[in-house]
Design a protein around this motif. Structure first.
Motif, PDB file in Angstrom:
ATOM      1  N   LYS A 155       0.839  -1.187   0.000  1.00  0.00           N
ATOM      2  CA  LYS A 155       0.000   0.000   0.000  1.00  0.00           C
ATOM      3  C   LYS A 155       0.876   1.240   0.000  1.00  0.00           C
ATOM      4  N   GLY A 156       0.251   2.389  -0.233  1.00  0.00           N
ATOM      5  CA  GLY A 156       0.967   3.652  -0.159  1.00  0.00           C
ATOM      6  C   GLY A 156       1.962   3.821  -1.298  1.00  0.00           C
ATOM      7  N   TYR A 157       2.918   4.680  -1.080  1.00  0.00           N
ATOM      8  CA  TYR A 157       3.945   4.966  -2.079  1.00  0.00           C
ATOM      9  C   TYR A 157       5.242   5.294  -1.355  1.00  0.00           C
ATOM     10  N   GLY A 158       6.320   5.418  -2.106  1.00  0.00           N
ATOM     11  CA  GLY A 158       7.610   5.752  -1.514  1.00  0.00           C
ATOM     12  C   GLY A 158       8.096   4.691  -0.550  1.00  0.00           C
ATOM     13  N   SER A 159       8.608   5.119   0.586  1.00  0.00           N
ATOM     14  CA  SER A 159       9.181   4.197   1.568  1.00  0.00           C
ATOM     15  C   SER A 159       8.137   3.262   2.149  1.00  0.00           C
ATOM     16  N   THR A 160       6.895   3.736   2.284  1.00  0.00           N
ATOM     17  CA  THR A 160       5.832   2.867   2.809  1.00  0.00           C
ATOM     18  C   THR A 160       5.584   1.696   1.869  1.00  0.00           C
ATOM     19  N   ASN A 161       5.537   1.968   0.571  1.00  0.00           N
ATOM     20  CA  ASN A 161       5.330   0.913  -0.412  1.00  0.00           C
ATOM     21  C   ASN A 161       6.495  -0.061  -0.430  1.00  0.00           C
ATOM     22  N   GLU A 162       7.719   0.460  -0.384  1.00  0.00           N
ATOM     23  CA  GLU A 162       8.898  -0.410  -0.391  1.00  0.00           C
ATOM     24  C   GLU A 162       8.930  -1.296   0.847  1.00  0.00           C
ATOM     25  N   ARG A 163       8.579  -0.731   1.997  1.00  0.00           N
ATOM     26  CA  ARG A 163       8.570  -1.509   3.233  1.00  0.00           C
ATOM     27  C   ARG A 163       7.530  -2.633   3.163  1.00  0.00           C
ATOM     28  N   GLY A 164       6.364  -2.323   2.603  1.00  0.00           N
ATOM     29  CA  GLY A 164       5.333  -3.347   2.477  1.00  0.00           C
ATOM     30  C   GLY A 164       5.767  -4.486   1.582  1.00  0.00           C
ATOM     31  N   ASP A 167       8.892  -5.409   0.970  1.00  0.00           N
ATOM     32  CA  ASP A 167       9.937  -6.160   1.678  1.00  0.00           C
ATOM     33  C   ASP A 167       9.320  -7.126   2.683  1.00  0.00           C
ATOM     34  N   ASN A 168       8.305  -6.674   3.390  1.00  0.00           N
ATOM     35  CA  ASN A 168       7.654  -7.528   4.380  1.00  0.00           C
ATOM     36  C   ASN A 168       6.987  -8.733   3.725  1.00  0.00           C
ATOM     37  N   LEU A 169       6.262  -8.483   2.627  1.00  0.00           N
ATOM     38  CA  LEU A 169       5.578  -9.583   1.943  1.00  0.00           C
ATOM     39  C   LEU A 169       6.581 -10.595   1.408  1.00  0.00           C
ATOM     40  N   LEU A 170       7.626 -10.117   0.756  1.00  0.00           N
ATOM     41  CA  LEU A 170       8.602 -11.037   0.166  1.00  0.00           C
ATOM     42  C   LEU A 170       9.349 -11.818   1.235  1.00  0.00           C
ATOM     43  N   HIS A 171       9.569 -11.218   2.398  1.00  0.00           N
ATOM     44  CA  HIS A 171      10.227 -11.949   3.474  1.00  0.00           C
ATOM     45  C   HIS A 171       9.349 -13.107   3.937  1.00  0.00           C
ATOM     46  N   VAL A 172       8.043 -12.871   4.002  1.00  0.00           N
ATOM     47  CA  VAL A 172       7.111 -13.942   4.358  1.00  0.00           C
ATOM     48  C   VAL A 172       7.132 -15.034   3.293  1.00  0.00           C
ATOM     49  N   VAL A 173       7.097 -14.630   2.027  1.00  0.00           N
ATOM     50  CA  VAL A 173       7.090 -15.598   0.923  1.00  0.00           C
ATOM     51  C   VAL A 173       8.375 -16.419   0.897  1.00  0.00           C
ATOM     52  N   ALA A 211       0.981  -8.889  12.344  1.00  0.00           N
ATOM     53  CA  ALA A 211       2.042  -8.132  13.021  1.00  0.00           C
ATOM     54  C   ALA A 211       2.555  -7.010  12.128  1.00  0.00           C
ATOM     55  N   ALA A 212       2.693  -7.278  10.830  1.00  0.00           N
ATOM     56  CA  ALA A 212       3.177  -6.250   9.906  1.00  0.00           C
ATOM     57  C   ALA A 212       2.204  -5.086   9.793  1.00  0.00           C
ATOM     58  N   LEU A 213       0.907  -5.374   9.858  1.00  0.00           N
ATOM     59  CA  LEU A 213      -0.097  -4.329   9.759  1.00  0.00           C
ATOM     60  C   LEU A 213      -0.244  -3.544  11.060  1.00  0.00           C
ATOM     61  N   ALA A 214       0.165  -4.161  12.169  1.00  0.00           N
ATOM     62  CA  ALA A 214      -0.014  -3.519  13.474  1.00  0.00           C
ATOM     63  C   ALA A 214       1.105  -2.563  13.830  1.00  0.00           C
ATOM     64  N   ASP A 215       2.266  -2.699  13.189  1.00  0.00           N
ATOM     65  CA  ASP A 215       3.444  -1.934  13.608  1.00  0.00           C
ATOM     66  C   ASP A 215       4.169  -1.414  12.379  1.00  0.00           C
ATOM     67  N   ASP A 216       4.148  -0.110  12.204  1.00  0.00           N
ATOM     68  CA  ASP A 216       4.790   0.503  11.042  1.00  0.00           C
ATOM     69  C   ASP A 216       6.300   0.304  11.067  1.00  0.00           C
ATOM     70  N   GLY A 241       7.957  -2.262  12.189  1.00  0.00           N
ATOM     71  CA  GLY A 241       8.321  -3.630  11.859  1.00  0.00           C
ATOM     72  C   GLY A 241       8.861  -4.448  13.007  1.00  0.00           C
ATOM     73  N   LYS A 242       8.949  -3.893  14.216  1.00  0.00           N
ATOM     74  CA  LYS A 242       9.479  -4.659  15.344  1.00  0.00           C
ATOM     75  C   LYS A 242       8.563  -5.831  15.699  1.00  0.00           C
ATOM     76  N   THR A 243       7.261  -5.591  15.647  1.00  0.00           N
ATOM     77  CA  THR A 243       6.306  -6.662  15.947  1.00  0.00           C
ATOM     78  C   THR A 243       6.410  -7.780  14.914  1.00  0.00           C
ATOM     79  N   LEU A 244       6.617  -7.418  13.656  1.00  0.00           N
ATOM     80  CA  LEU A 244       6.787  -8.425  12.613  1.00  0.00           C
ATOM     81  C   LEU A 244       8.038  -9.247  12.865  1.00  0.00           C
ATOM     82  N   ASP A 245       9.145  -8.595  13.184  1.00  0.00           N
ATOM     83  CA  ASP A 245      10.388  -9.329  13.458  1.00  0.00           C
ATOM     84  C   ASP A 245      10.203 -10.307  14.609  1.00  0.00           C
ATOM     85  N   GLN A 246       9.500  -9.895  15.651  1.00  0.00           N
ATOM     86  CA  GLN A 246       9.249 -10.790  16.779  1.00  0.00           C
ATOM     87  C   GLN A 246       8.408 -11.985  16.350  1.00  0.00           C
TER      88      GLN A 246
END
Length: 532
Positions: free
Chosen positions: A449-458, A460-466, A491-496, A498-503
């Motif tokens: 979602k979003g654009y710029g760094s928000t889009n890139e972060r999203g 990265d998170n999806l591909l890490h899961v995949v 976890a990824a949606l709850a914490d911008d 990404g700490k919750t996702l890493d945990q």
């Protein structure tokens, strides 16, 4: 007279919606009808725009019947003593209720279902909108009676400001002793916008009048289905419709139309071919479609959004459309004799320009920008101020929008398609093997979602899961894998940050996301001024 009490109203409108105008109309109508009236404004601020509330009291006995006496009218609403709460925005209505103004045994609530999202709602990685039904339930619980309707839609139909619609709602509620003709007489003297105001008044009046006379439909009006009319769904081409179950036609039609508009029919066909892969995998694991083809449905939604990624070509196209100019004219209430100038501010950086270049050239541009950053400089950007109202400004935007045909040659297009294929392959493979896992991976499309760094972060998170959870071999069974993917997505949606996702990733036995290198910037200490 001792047994008569003033009728109290609290009017709530967001900045620019004409709350002051509405108050003036009510005061003039009451005075014209011969009733004592008093109004005060209560300045305030809100997260969306300025918010000023207006408090009004009308004594329901004509001045000529008071024998020279004058009632004492209040300046501020008393908690629990309010006769009517009128608001143009749903969350603002509930906010006023939370302040204790409304009561279940006295207050009539007139509210719009329209929403202006707060800053906190927009900042959420997932769907941060407040639950509309929950807000409606609060109105029901804290009002004697209530009329909830889409004032924003009525305003659009009338081509006026929402205060005219709100005035019609108040008139139809029967709360105040003035008749409809008295309200309309004031509107007819309101200047050049009188006809539009009268149209909005009539629409608001008729809407509330219909609710009052047909009480059996109140429950239906307050359900989400009646909040706003559904947008017309574009027709899905017959050859495409034949490829998918009927229950999927609506969502696929929306995605198909979006991509035809975004690029062309060939690009939309690529979307259909990708969905066919998902549907084939889903039929392999659920031949009877007992789960409603939910994997294909989710992919139809998130795949269309990802394929229509935002770039400067898309932004230029949206900014230069005739529909946008018409919308701005309506928002500022510009008349035929008014001169309107519209400026758009842009600040594209190296990534935006590199996105349009072939991969080799794009890498050189990005490398040059990285070198600047490592040298302690800020990333390169080009601030632009374009007058969309001018011929030169419009030609510049339309010229940029016409580069759509060159979009497939750019590095951003190639990168996005490669990432999409990686996600698509994971969904297809997992769905054919274990339906719940494929479904959870399809739902991960929400992360983009979003654009710029928000889009890139999203991404990265999806591909890490995949690349990790979807292929890890330490899970005892596939249900455990599906549960781990669901936990990571939430976890990824709850914490911008990404700490919750890493945990969550570490908890389920896969590595956390790699730490990205960030340049250290040294700042010079400002000289200290010596004092004598």
């Amino acid at each position: 007279m001792s047994q008569q009490q003033p009728i109290s109203l609290l009017l709530c409108a967001l900045g620019g919606e004409g709350g002051g105008v509405l108050t003036e109309w009510l005061v003039e109508t009451a005075r014209h009808a011969g009733y004592p009236v008093q109004a005060t404004s209560i300045p305030g601020v809100a997260q969306r725009t300025g918010a000023t509330t207006y408090y009004l009291e009308v004594f329901p006995v004509p001045v000529k019947e008071l024998d020279g006496k004058r009632p004492v009218l209040g300046l501020y609403p008393m908690p629990g003593r309010l006769d009517a709460l009128v608001s143009s925005e749903l969350l603002e209505t509930v906010r006023q209720i939370s302040l204790g103004h409304a009561s279940s045994d006295r207050t009539l609530v007139l509210s719009s279902t329209a929403r202006a999202l707060t800053t906190m709602e927009k900042m959420q990685m997932g769907d941060g909108r407040r639950d509309a039904q929950g807000l409606l339930n609060l109105i029901t619980a804290h009002s004697r009676a209530h009329h909830v309707l889409d004032m924003a839609e009525l305003t659009r139909q009338a081509g006026t400001i929402v205060s005219a619609v709100m005035l019609g709602c108040i008139a139809a509620s029967g709360l105040l002793p003035m008749g409809r003709a008295e309200y309309e007489a004031i509107l007819k003297d309101s200047g050049g916008s009188a006809q539009a105001s009268l149209r909005g008044f009539a629409l608001g009046f008729d809407a509330v009048h219909a609710q009052r006379t047909q009480a059996q439909f109140i429950e239906q009006v307050l359900t989400p289905k009646a909040v706003a009319p559904a947008a017309e769904v574009p027709a899905l081409p017959a050859p495409v419709a034949a490829l998918f179950p009927g229950v999927l036609h609506e969502i696929i039609a929306l995605g198909h139309a979006r991509l035809v508009e975004y690029q062309n029919a060939a690009y939309a066909q690529r979307y259909i071919e990708r969905l066919q892969q998902v549907l084939a995998a889903e039929r392999a694991s659920d031949p009877q479609g007992t789960r409603g083809w939910a994997v294909t449905r989710e992919m139809a939604r998130w795949l269309a959004l990802w394929m229509a990624f935002d770039d400067i070509i898309r932004v230029a196209d949206l900014k230069s459309r005739a529909s946008r100019w018409s919308r701005v004219l309506g928002e500022v209430k510009a008349g035929e004799a008014d001169l309107l100038k519209l400026y758009d501010h842009f600040k594209p950086g190296a990534p935006e320009f590199a996105a349009l270049l072939p991969t080799d050239l794009a890498q050189r541009v990005l490398a040059w920008d990285r070198k600047r950053v490592l040298a302690g400089k800020t990333p390169w950007a080009l601030p632009l101020k374009i007058g969309t109202h001018s011929v030169a400004g419009m030609l510049a935007l339309r010229g940029l929008a016409m580069l759509r045909a060159l979009r497939p040659l750019g590095s951003r297009y190639a990168t996005e398609q490669a990432l999409i294929e990686q996600w698509l392959a994971a969904v297809v493979g997992s769905t054919a093997r274990h339906w719940p896992t494929g479904h959870e991976l399809a739902l991960c499309g929400r992360l983009i979602k979003g654009y710029g760094s928000t889009n890139e972060r999203g991404k990265d998170n999806l591909l890490h899961v995949v690349q990790h959870l979807a292929v890890a071999d330490h899970f005892e069974h596939d249900d455990a894998r599906a549960a781990a993917i669901a936990a990571a997505r939430q976890a990824a949606l709850a914490d911008d940050a990404g700490k919750t996702l890493d945990q969550a990733l570490v908890k389920h036995g896969v590595p956390a996301r790699p730490v990205k290198a960030q340049p250290i910037r040294w700042m010079r200490r400002p000289p200290v001024k010596k004092t004598s």
